[in-house]
Design a protein around this motif. Structure first.
Motif, PDB file in Angstrom:
ATOM      1  N   GLY A 175       0.791  -1.230   0.000  1.00  0.00           N
ATOM      2  CA  GLY A 175       0.000   0.000   0.000  1.00  0.00           C
ATOM      3  C   GLY A 175       0.817   1.271   0.000  1.00  0.00           C
ATOM      4  O   GLY A 175       0.270   2.358   0.227  1.00  0.00           O
ATOM      5  N   ARG A 176       2.114   1.146  -0.265  1.00  0.00           N
ATOM      6  CA  ARG A 176       2.965   2.332  -0.216  1.00  0.00           C
ATOM      7  C   ARG A 176       2.479   3.418  -1.166  1.00  0.00           C
ATOM      8  O   ARG A 176       2.400   4.595  -0.808  1.00  0.00           O
ATOM      9  N   ASP A 177       2.117   3.055  -2.396  1.00  0.00           N
ATOM     10  CA  ASP A 177       1.647   4.050  -3.379  1.00  0.00           C
ATOM     11  C   ASP A 177       0.305   4.654  -2.981  1.00  0.00           C
ATOM     12  O   ASP A 177      -0.033   5.764  -3.401  1.00  0.00           O
ATOM     13  N   GLU A 178      -0.476   3.911  -2.220  1.00  0.00           N
ATOM     14  CA  GLU A 178      -1.785   4.410  -1.751  1.00  0.00           C
ATOM     15  C   GLU A 178      -1.674   5.154  -0.419  1.00  0.00           C
ATOM     16  O   GLU A 178      -2.690   5.537   0.171  1.00  0.00           O
ATOM     17  N   ASN A 179      -0.411   5.343   0.059  1.00  0.00           N
ATOM     18  CA  ASN A 179      -0.165   6.032   1.340  1.00  0.00           C
ATOM     19  C   ASN A 179      -0.880   5.352   2.500  1.00  0.00           C
ATOM     20  O   ASN A 179      -1.465   6.002   3.369  1.00  0.00           O
ATOM     21  N   ILE A 180      -0.805   4.028   2.502  1.00  0.00           N
ATOM     22  CA  ILE A 180      -1.419   3.265   3.593  1.00  0.00           C
ATOM     23  C   ILE A 180      -0.796   3.661   4.921  1.00  0.00           C
ATOM     24  O   ILE A 180       0.380   4.024   4.990  1.00  0.00           O
ATOM     25  N   ASP A 181      -1.600   3.588   5.995  1.00  0.00           N
ATOM     26  CA  ASP A 181      -1.078   3.931   7.314  1.00  0.00           C
ATOM     27  C   ASP A 181      -1.951   3.260   8.376  1.00  0.00           C
ATOM     28  O   ASP A 181      -2.970   2.639   8.067  1.00  0.00           O
ATOM     29  N   ASN A 182      -1.549   3.423   9.620  1.00  0.00           N
ATOM     30  CA  ASN A 182      -2.272   2.825  10.739  1.00  0.00           C
ATOM     31  C   ASN A 182      -3.376   3.752  11.248  1.00  0.00           C
ATOM     32  O   ASN A 182      -3.283   4.972  11.130  1.00  0.00           O
ATOM     33  N   PHE A 183      -4.400   3.157  11.835  1.00  0.00           N
ATOM     34  CA  PHE A 183      -5.361   3.925  12.613  1.00  0.00           C
ATOM     35  C   PHE A 183      -5.773   3.102  13.826  1.00  0.00           C
ATOM     36  O   PHE A 183      -5.549   1.895  13.886  1.00  0.00           O
ATOM     37  N   GLY A 184      -6.353   3.792  14.799  1.00  0.00           N
ATOM     38  CA  GLY A 184      -6.656   3.143  16.068  1.00  0.00           C
ATOM     39  C   GLY A 184      -8.128   3.164  16.416  1.00  0.00           C
ATOM     40  O   GLY A 184      -8.984   3.590  15.621  1.00  0.00           O
ATOM     41  N   THR A 185      -8.418   2.747  17.636  1.00  0.00           N
ATOM     42  CA  THR A 185      -9.815   2.564  18.035  1.00  0.00           C
ATOM     43  C   THR A 185     -10.544   3.889  18.258  1.00  0.00           C
ATOM     44  O   THR A 185     -11.770   3.937  18.131  1.00  0.00           O
ATOM     45  N   TYR A 186      -9.838   4.974  18.586  1.00  0.00           N
ATOM     46  CA  TYR A 186     -10.523   6.261  18.727  1.00  0.00           C
ATOM     47  C   TYR A 186     -11.126   6.694  17.392  1.00  0.00           C
ATOM     48  O   TYR A 186     -12.267   7.173  17.345  1.00  0.00           O
ATOM     49  N   ALA A 187     -10.357   6.543  16.317  1.00  0.00           N
ATOM     50  CA  ALA A 187     -10.874   6.895  14.988  1.00  0.00           C
ATOM     51  C   ALA A 187     -12.013   5.970  14.599  1.00  0.00           C
ATOM     52  O   ALA A 187     -13.023   6.413  14.030  1.00  0.00           O
ATOM     53  N   MET A 188     -11.875   4.688  14.895  1.00  0.00           N
ATOM     54  CA  MET A 188     -12.944   3.747  14.560  1.00  0.00           C
ATOM     55  C   MET A 188     -14.239   4.123  15.268  1.00  0.00           C
ATOM     56  O   MET A 188     -15.327   4.035  14.686  1.00  0.00           O
TER      57      MET A 188
END
Length: 861
Positions: free
Chosen positions: A699-712
């Motif tokens: 996912g590097r080209d799609e700028n993949i990244d992490n997210f956590g439970t607060y955002a969810m």
């Protein structure tokens, strides 16, 4: 100060043997007057319920069961009633508790104590001068406002008062630092010995049998789910047993292979002789709790009683009892006091209540009170041991005793809890609760007795446990971790330039910006979230369909498909919400929340046993890692790593497929709790890191990244997704919660709660869940806040958050029927201020499947 210090030093030199002032001197005897070792009556052969432990909690359970009409209730006490933590307790009683439903426990206890003497003829020594929690810093004032926000919709009498009123109620206070107080006028203290004896008298009055001394020497389960309870006087065959043994709880549990995570803590309090200024008062002083000084203080006759909670580096655990067991015969003994530990608190108390400086100390009590890792008791049936119940781990057993006895009695008699109390579920602990963890958390919890209780609170002692996911090591330094049923799970991630670390606040704090960044990531790109803490069970066997059709109100999904299903109680309340996938004919994968893993498993196992179903139920929570991949670019990333067709037509919403991703076999379910295009990937925990690395690389080209439970949580709220434990639980039915779509009342199977729901539907609802938008400033709703309309309390929120997509605060709330229409104006109380809110059509943001469906429909027009 010198006089009180000299008195303390004199007490140390004299090496006094201390006894509680309010416990009358008496020989070691049974409540029937028999000398030790003689039972004085024939032991029953059988019982409906055997309660083990004769402290205030155990006797309360026996009293309430007998009063409810249960025949053959037996209580066994190893020495004499009140031995253990009950007899030396300070006896404080308060309506206050920060927990929403634990307020109900406290409320019931006080109302019981008020009438118990008239009912039983036994004096209980109940004093109700009220109590005041003192705030001497601005953040403490915020805390009091925060707690008032969560009290207005309860019957608990509680008021936020200023210095003038505080001085009027407690004229001996030094008011220099006092800013405000939380006042409960019905609070006070009770004599623990008299309370226990009154409950015992009531239990006998309603037919219960109390035996002591009658120690339990063995517990043997029978094939039909009952218990043989062995004592030196014979064996009782019991339909169920209740462990209410206080600091002996671990030892009783170990008889059946359950090492309960409880540990005794040394708690000290000091009693003074007559204080002239106290004696001169016309009315009894209210109990005070100096939150900054971390102590309580109340009037004891014409003197004062003062009890501190030491900081974690000074307080003392009786950890030898965890390793080696409680010394035989220990009951009404006490520990040696350690005055050095409490001197900081003594000085604070003398500053706040100056008459203490000249008071003579006549007694110091240092006795064991039992703590669990989170300071909350363990109340209810235990998973893994059929018909075994616990009422243990009480740091505040006196005030809990009445309400807990009633709660357990109602549950035992009716077959379901009278209201939700999952925060006290004994099944919140499991194998990960090691002895080092238990000791570290108990030490932390004792020291945290009077720390500020923030929303989104994190406590870090004893972490991590052995419950870490396959990506924990990769993520731990890049995020703020939260603690969920022993697991470490990312709450939010930080980037260079962010204000990192846990920064608690009653308002928006350092997490606010990063969470907004993660919400944008999922809405516009692709994010990855660690969902390994989900509870995961595999159910299979020839009766699996019949079992799950009985347990769930929804129809069962076909092979390769998934749905959301709910387990209901017989009264039609929501016991659990579960994601159900039929992975193969007759084989189902059940997914539940991390906080309800063993809570739900116990319910399922009970139905298996009661119904005689031929199935196997396996808990695979620890073996199976889970990654969620969500966002409009998630399909593109996944397609790079598999030969499977990930298109919308080939892999539809709520479908499941076994596949390989980056060469790793796993099961993919097309579902997302963010409401955006997404999948959950279930794999061997040992392979999780490899899959994560492959996703991030692909996912590097799609700028993949992490997210956590607060955002969810923010994303699920704006999509109108309900959450178990907030919008639905054992206090709510699915119809008022807006879960009609998932409840199939016309399905042929007679699922649990079906008849109750039919009756509820016929009678009509009195309230419903609504969606609110709020106009706030730097604060957002969390849940359990009071909702107002025209100056009256009309309901409560269940959860809330800031919507980064729509740039406003959101909340779910329960309101009466006449306030449900879209556009209705109400107010939500936050930190003492009422903010305008509007009932809004949900969802505020349509889910990805809904948007896709509408786009297709528009294209076809």
């Amino acid at each position: 100060m010198s006089r009180i210090l000299n008195t303390f030093n004199a007490l140390v030199r004299r090496d006094l043997r201390r006894k509680s002032l309010r416990v009358p001197a008496r020989s070691l005897a049974t409540d029937d007057g028999d000398p030790p070792g003689l039972l004085g009556k024939r032991l029953k052969d059988s019982a409906e319920t055997v309660v083990i432990g004769g402290g205030c909690v155990g006797v309360s359970v026996a009293y309430h069961l007998a009063k409810a009409g249960q025949k053959d209730v037996v209580l066994l006490e190893k020495s004499e009633l009140t031995a253990g933590s009950t007899w030396h307790a300070a006896g404080l009683t308060t309506y206050y508790h920060p927990g929403i439903n634990l307020k109900k426990i406290h409320y019931y206890s006080i109302k019981l104590f008020e009438q118990l003497e008239a009912e039983t003829g036994q004096a209980v020594g109940f004093h109700q001068p009220g109590s005041i929690r003192l705030a001497s810093t601005p953040v403490r004032v915020d805390e009091l406002k925060y707690q008032m926000t969560r009290t207005h919709w309860h019957p608990t009498p509680q008021f936020l008062i200023g210095p003038e009123k505080i001085q009027q109620l407690f004229p001996l206070l030094n008011m220099d630092k006092v800013l405000a107080g939380l006042y409960n006028p019905g609070d006070g203290h009770i004599d623990p010995y008299s309370l226990t004896m009154a409950l015992a008298a009531g239990a006998r009055m309603y037919g219960a049998q109390i035996y002591c001394p009658a120690p339990v020497t063995g517990l043997t389960p029978t094939a039909d789910g009952r218990w043989d309870v062995q004592t030196p006087h014979g064996t009782i065959r019991a339909n169920r047993i209740v462990n209410a043994t206080g600091f002996w709880a671990r030892e009783l549990g170990q008889m059946i292979g359950l090492p309960h995570p409880t540990i005794p803590v040394h708690h000290q309090y000091v009693v003074t002789a007559t204080v002239p200024e106290v004696k001169a008062l016309e009315t009894e002083l209210p109990v005070i709790r100096d939150l900054e000084g971390s102590y309580y203080l109340r009037q004891e006759r014409d003197g004062l009683l003062f009890g501190p909670y030491e900081k974690e580096e000074k307080m003392k655990l009786q950890d030898s009892w965890v390793r080696d067991g409680v010394p035989p015969g220990f009951g009404k003994e006490l520990f040696e006091s350690d005055l050095d530990r409490i001197m900081d608190h003594v000085e604070r108390a003398m500053e706040m209540v100056p008459v203490l400086k000249n008071a003579d100390i006549i007694n110091i009590v240092s006795g064991p009170i039992t703590y669990t890792p989170d300071l909350l008791p363990m109340i209810g049936p235990h998973q893994g041991a059929r018909n075994y119940w616990t009422a243990i781990g009480f740091g505040y057993g006196i005030i809990h005793s009445g309400g807990v006895g009633k709660f357990l009695s109602d549950w035992i008699v009716s077959g379901e809890p009278p209201y939700d109390l999952i925060e006290c579920d004994p099944n919140r602990y499991a194998h990960w609760t090691s002895v080092p963890y238990l000791c570290a958390k108990a030490r932390e919890s004792y020291g945290f007795n009077n720390v500020v209780g923030y929303p989104k609170e994190e406590r870090f002692a004893g972490r991590p446990t052995d419950r870490v996911s396959g990506v924990y090591e990769r993520l731990k330094d890049t995020c703020s971790m939260g603690f969920h049923a022993g697991w470490e799970q990312p709450h939010y991630f930080h980037k260079p330039g962010d204000d990192t670390g846990y920064k608690p606040s009653f308002r928006r704090t350092n997490w606010f910006g990063p969470v907004g960044r993660e919400c944008k990531l999922v809405m516009e790109g692709v994010g990855v979230i660690d969902l390994s803490p989900f509870g995961k069970f595999i159910v299979k066997g020839e009766d699996s369909h019949r079992l799950l059709d009985r347990l769930f109100a929804n129809t069962l999904p076909k092979v390769g498909q998934t749905n959301i299903s709910h387990m209901l109680t017989p009264r039609g309340r929501v016991y659990a919400e579960v994601t159900v996938t039929q992975t193969a004919p007759g084989e189902f994968l059940l997914i539940t929340g991390s906080g309800s893993e063993l809570h739900d498993l116990r319910w399922i196992e009970r139905e298996v046993c009661d119904g005689g179903y031929r199935v196997s139920v396996s808990n695979v929570t620890d073996e199976m890692g889970v990654l969620g991949v969500a966002g409009p670019k998630s399909r593109a990333v996944l397609q790079k790593l598999t030969d499977e067709d990930m298109s919308d037509t080939a892999f539809r919403f709520l479908h499941c497929r076994s596949m390989q991703l980056a060469g790793v076999p796993l099961r993919a379910i097309r579902i997302s709790y963010t409401g955006e295009l997404g999948w959950e990937l279930y794999m061997d925990m040992q392979k999780m890191s490899a899959v994560y690395e492959a996703l991030m690389e692909a996912g590097r080209d799609e700028n993949i990244d992490n997210f956590g439970t607060y955002a969810m949580n923010s994303l699920r709220l704006e999509k109108g997704f309900r959450a178990w434990g907030a919008e639905m639980n054992c206090d709510t039915n699915p119809l008022e919660a807006g879960l009609d779509y998932f409840i199939k009342l016309n399905k042929p199977a007679e699922f649990l709660g079906k008849q109750a729901l039919l009756e509820i539907r016929a009678q009509g609802l009195s309230r419903r869940l609504v969606f609110l938008t709020l106009h706030t400033d730097d604060i957002d709703p969390e849940g359990n806040e009071t909702v107002w309309h025209n100056g009256e309390v009309v309901g409560n929120t269940t959860s809330g958050s800031y919507s980064y997509t729509t740039q406003q605060s959101l909340a779910f709330a329960y309101l009466p029927l006449h306030l449900l229409h879209v556009g209705q104006k109400v107010e939500v109380e936050l930190l003492g201020q009422r903010y305008p809110a509007t009932v809004t059509q949900e969802p505020l943001v349509p889910t990805e499947p809904t948007r896709t469906r509408l786009q297709k429909k528009n294209r076809s027009v």
